[in-house]
Each structure stands twice: as C-alpha cells, then as structure tokens.
Design a protein around this motif. Structure first.
Motif, PDB file in Angstrom:
ATOM      1  N   PRO A 126       0.842  -1.202   0.000  1.00 44.98           N
ATOM      2  CA  PRO A 126       0.000   0.000   0.000  1.00 44.98           C
ATOM      3  C   PRO A 126       0.881   1.258   0.000  1.00 44.98           C
ATOM      4  O   PRO A 126       1.772   1.399   0.842  1.00 44.98           O
ATOM      5  N   SER A 127       0.647   2.122  -0.965  1.00 42.70           N
ATOM      6  CA  SER A 127       1.505   3.294  -1.097  1.00 42.70           C
ATOM      7  C   SER A 127       0.720   4.414  -1.745  1.00 42.70           C
ATOM      8  O   SER A 127      -0.399   4.217  -2.221  1.00 42.70           O
ATOM      9  N   GLY A 128       1.301   5.619  -1.770  1.00 42.31           N
ATOM     10  CA  GLY A 128       0.576   6.750  -2.346  1.00 42.31           C
ATOM     11  C   GLY A 128       1.469   7.960  -2.550  1.00 42.31           C
ATOM     12  O   GLY A 128       2.701   7.874  -2.468  1.00 42.31           O
ATOM     13  N   MET A 129       0.829   9.101  -2.780  1.00 40.18           N
ATOM     14  CA  MET A 129       1.536  10.353  -3.024  1.00 40.18           C
ATOM     15  C   MET A 129       0.779  11.488  -2.331  1.00 40.18           C
ATOM     16  O   MET A 129      -0.414  11.353  -2.025  1.00 40.18           O
ATOM     17  N   PRO A 188      -2.882  14.329   0.624  1.00 46.72           N
ATOM     18  CA  PRO A 188      -2.767  13.040  -0.068  1.00 46.72           C
ATOM     19  C   PRO A 188      -3.548  13.059  -1.395  1.00 46.72           C
ATOM     20  O   PRO A 188      -4.634  13.640  -1.475  1.00 46.72           O
ATOM     21  N   LEU A 189      -2.969  12.453  -2.428  1.00 48.09           N
ATOM     22  CA  LEU A 189      -3.585  12.460  -3.761  1.00 48.09           C
ATOM     23  C   LEU A 189      -4.285  11.139  -4.036  1.00 48.09           C
ATOM     24  O   LEU A 189      -3.910  10.090  -3.498  1.00 48.09           O
ATOM     25  N   LYS A 190      -5.301  11.205  -4.919  1.00 50.26           N
ATOM     26  CA  LYS A 190      -6.031   9.984  -5.286  1.00 50.26           C
ATOM     27  C   LYS A 190      -5.293   9.272  -6.420  1.00 50.26           C
ATOM     28  O   LYS A 190      -5.671   9.375  -7.589  1.00 50.26           O
ATOM     29  N   VAL A 191      -4.205   8.607  -6.067  1.00 48.08           N
ATOM     30  CA  VAL A 191      -3.455   7.840  -7.072  1.00 48.08           C
ATOM     31  C   VAL A 191      -3.288   6.424  -6.546  1.00 48.08           C
ATOM     32  O   VAL A 191      -3.412   6.176  -5.351  1.00 48.08           O
ATOM     33  N   GLY A 192      -2.971   5.507  -7.478  1.00 47.15           N
ATOM     34  CA  GLY A 192      -2.918   4.092  -7.119  1.00 47.15           C
ATOM     35  C   GLY A 192      -1.674   3.651  -6.387  1.00 47.15           C
ATOM     36  O   GLY A 192      -1.626   2.556  -5.835  1.00 47.15           O
ATOM     37  N   GLY A 193      -0.608   4.481  -6.372  1.00 46.55           N
ATOM     38  CA  GLY A 193       0.622   4.024  -5.746  1.00 46.55           C
ATOM     39  C   GLY A 193       1.691   5.084  -5.687  1.00 46.55           C
ATOM     40  O   GLY A 193       1.451   6.247  -6.012  1.00 46.55           O
ATOM     41  N   ALA A 194       2.888   4.641  -5.282  1.00 48.22           N
ATOM     42  CA  ALA A 194       4.013   5.556  -5.066  1.00 48.22           C
ATOM     43  C   ALA A 194       4.860   5.693  -6.332  1.00 48.22           C
ATOM     44  O   ALA A 194       5.942   5.121  -6.433  1.00 48.22           O
ATOM     45  N   PHE A 195       4.345   6.453  -7.298  1.00 50.88           N
ATOM     46  CA  PHE A 195       5.082   6.641  -8.554  1.00 50.88           C
ATOM     47  C   PHE A 195       6.353   7.458  -8.294  1.00 50.88           C
ATOM     48  O   PHE A 195       6.397   8.293  -7.400  1.00 50.88           O
TER      49      PHE A 195
END
Length: 293
Positions: A126-129, A188-195
C-alpha cells in the motif's frame, strides 16, 4: 525565439477526451483505430464514453493520455515543428514520439507495458503520493530524509509545489512533519501508488527490458528529460534516462528553466487539461503559454 511542445502525464484525463479529434480528423481516426488494434481492446470506447472510474485505472489512463496528446500533436495544423519537446512523467513518452525518437506504435506499446508494470508494483505494498504546497524544496527533501519509512520527493512541479511519494505510513508521517514546518497544504492524492519512488523498482526492471529491446532514433529536436533536465538527442542516453525515470523524481521545474535558458519563449501544451500551462507560468511568467485539446 523558440517553441517548445509539452505533454501532460497521468491525472489529466477526462471522460470524452479525444472524441472531437477522432470525429473531425480522418488521420486522427486512423491512428486511434490503429491503437485499438495494437492494444487488443477498444480504448476509444473508454475514452469517449467510459466512466471516470474506467479512466482512473492506470492501464487505461496512461495509454489514453498518451494517445490524446500524441495524435493531437501529429495531426495539428501548427506550421513548423517544435524546437524542443518535454513531457511530465508519462508525457515524456509523448514528447519522444512527437520528436521522432520513437515510432507511434512502439511508443504506445511501451506506455501500455509501463502502465501494467506500475499497476502490478502498486499492488505489492500500500503506497501513495501527497502534494506539498508553500515549502522550499530543500525543506521537503530534508524532512522526507528524516522519516524512517520510504518517502521521497517525486515531482518538482513549480516553485512551492512538490509531490512526495512513498509507503502510506511514510506519507502520513511526512505530511505531519511538513505541516509542522509550515506547509500551507500537505494533501494526499487519489493515485494508485508511489510513482517515482523506490517502490516502483519492480516496474522499472520490467520496463527496462522492453525499452532495451525497442529501437530508438535520434530525435529531430532535443527532448528535455525528467531525470537529466537537459535537452537530449543521443538514443542511448534517452533510453537510460527513460528507464531511470520510474524510480527517480520528475524534475519539471528544472527542465522548464533549462528550456527557457536554451531559448524557449513559447510553450504549447498538447493533450487533456491545462496543468502544465499553469505550472510553466508559475516557473517563469515572462514566457507565453497556450494549449491544444
């Protein structure tokens, strides 16, 4: 006086994107249909009539934004060619195709491969931006380095706007510390992962193989890459930078400044949205910006 073509990344998509282009240009229609054939599904149906949820899937978003941007630029009636190109993250693939370093077909295949590899990497942990506003770059870098979880600066978008990327715990801890340090927002942004973080390493390895086995040509103009921030024309260097891009930060502020230093006075954004126009104006308000959708 030089003109730069710039191309947006993931997040610029919207329902109906590219539909008007498809219907108004026979050449555009031909390229969209070729894309449907290459991908093995009708991405045009999802772009023109899908839901926001459909378009949010990384495996759809990335090829959709790429296709809208590239087909728009390739069918544009703008007289003359760009003096330089650049793209934000995914947009770098669009910039390379329009500059002639990559064929349309190979560009699309690599973008789809990248999207699938990134989707897979997102599912591992689980990760994000998160977007950080109104703090100096150095302060954001210092705080990220102090957190004992994976969290790094991922996008240097414009002065006072950085996106950080990492594990959910890392993002949470860093956001608390950044707010304490005076950040106007740590969102926090609504993205699928830690790009653009070390968590994309499995995707980088997968994409590296595909890039290495793809033929690249010398582009017709310099392409300012996210990793090096300078105008590149050597296919070997371009490949290496493209491979490094998945786990390295997008240095957009630095790239735009270098383009301006090299003579760019007008920037044209091709593709959905107008995010890059806004960022470029914040980086240097003396240059002119316009967009084509």
């Amino acid at each position: 006086m030089k003109t730069a073509y710039v191309f947006p990344g993931q997040g610029a998509q919207f329902v109906g994107m590219g539909k008007e282009l498809y219907e108004s240009s026979p050449k555009a229609k031909e390229l969209f249909e070729k894309a449907n054939e290459i991908l093995g599904f009708r991405i045009t149906d999802l772009m023109f009539n899908g839901t926001e949820e459909d378009l949010r899937q990384t495996k759809v978003t990335q090829p959709a934004v790429f296709l809208h941007s590239v087909i728009l630029a390739l069918t544009s009636d703008d007289s003359g060619k760009p003096d330089m190109t650049a793209g934000h993250s995914l947009g770098e693939f669009s910039a390379l195709v329009v500059a002639g370093a990559l064929s349309f077909e190979d560009g699309l295949k690599l973008v789809y491969k990248r999207a699938l590899a990134m989707q897979k990497a997102c599912e591992v942990k689980p990760s994000g931006m998160a977007a950080i506003l109104a703090l100096p770059d150095e302060k954001v870098e210092e705080i990220c380095a102090s957190v004992d979880e994976v969290v790094v600066p991922a996008n240097y978008n414009c002065p006072g706007q950085i996106v950080i990327s990492g594990s959910l715990e890392g993002i949470e801890k860093a956001c608390e510390l950044l707010k304490q340090a005076g950040a106007k927002r740590a969102l926090p942004l609504k993205v699928g992962g830690a790009f653009h973080s070390p968590l994309m390493e499995p995707a980088r390895q997968e994409l590296a193989e595909a890039i290495e086995s793809t033929s690249f040509s010398k582009p017709a103009c310099p392409v300012y890459q996210n990793v090096s921030t300078i105008g590149e024309t050597d296919p070997k260097v371009i490949k290496a930078n493209l491979i490094a891009q998945l786990t390295a930060p997008v240095k957009w502020t630095q790239s735009v400044r270098n383009m301006i230093a090299d003579g760019a006075t007008h920037f044209v954004e091709f593709g959905p949205g107008n995010v890059l126009q806004g960022l470029i104006s914040k980086i240097d308000s003396n240059v002119s910006v316009s967009g084509k959708q």
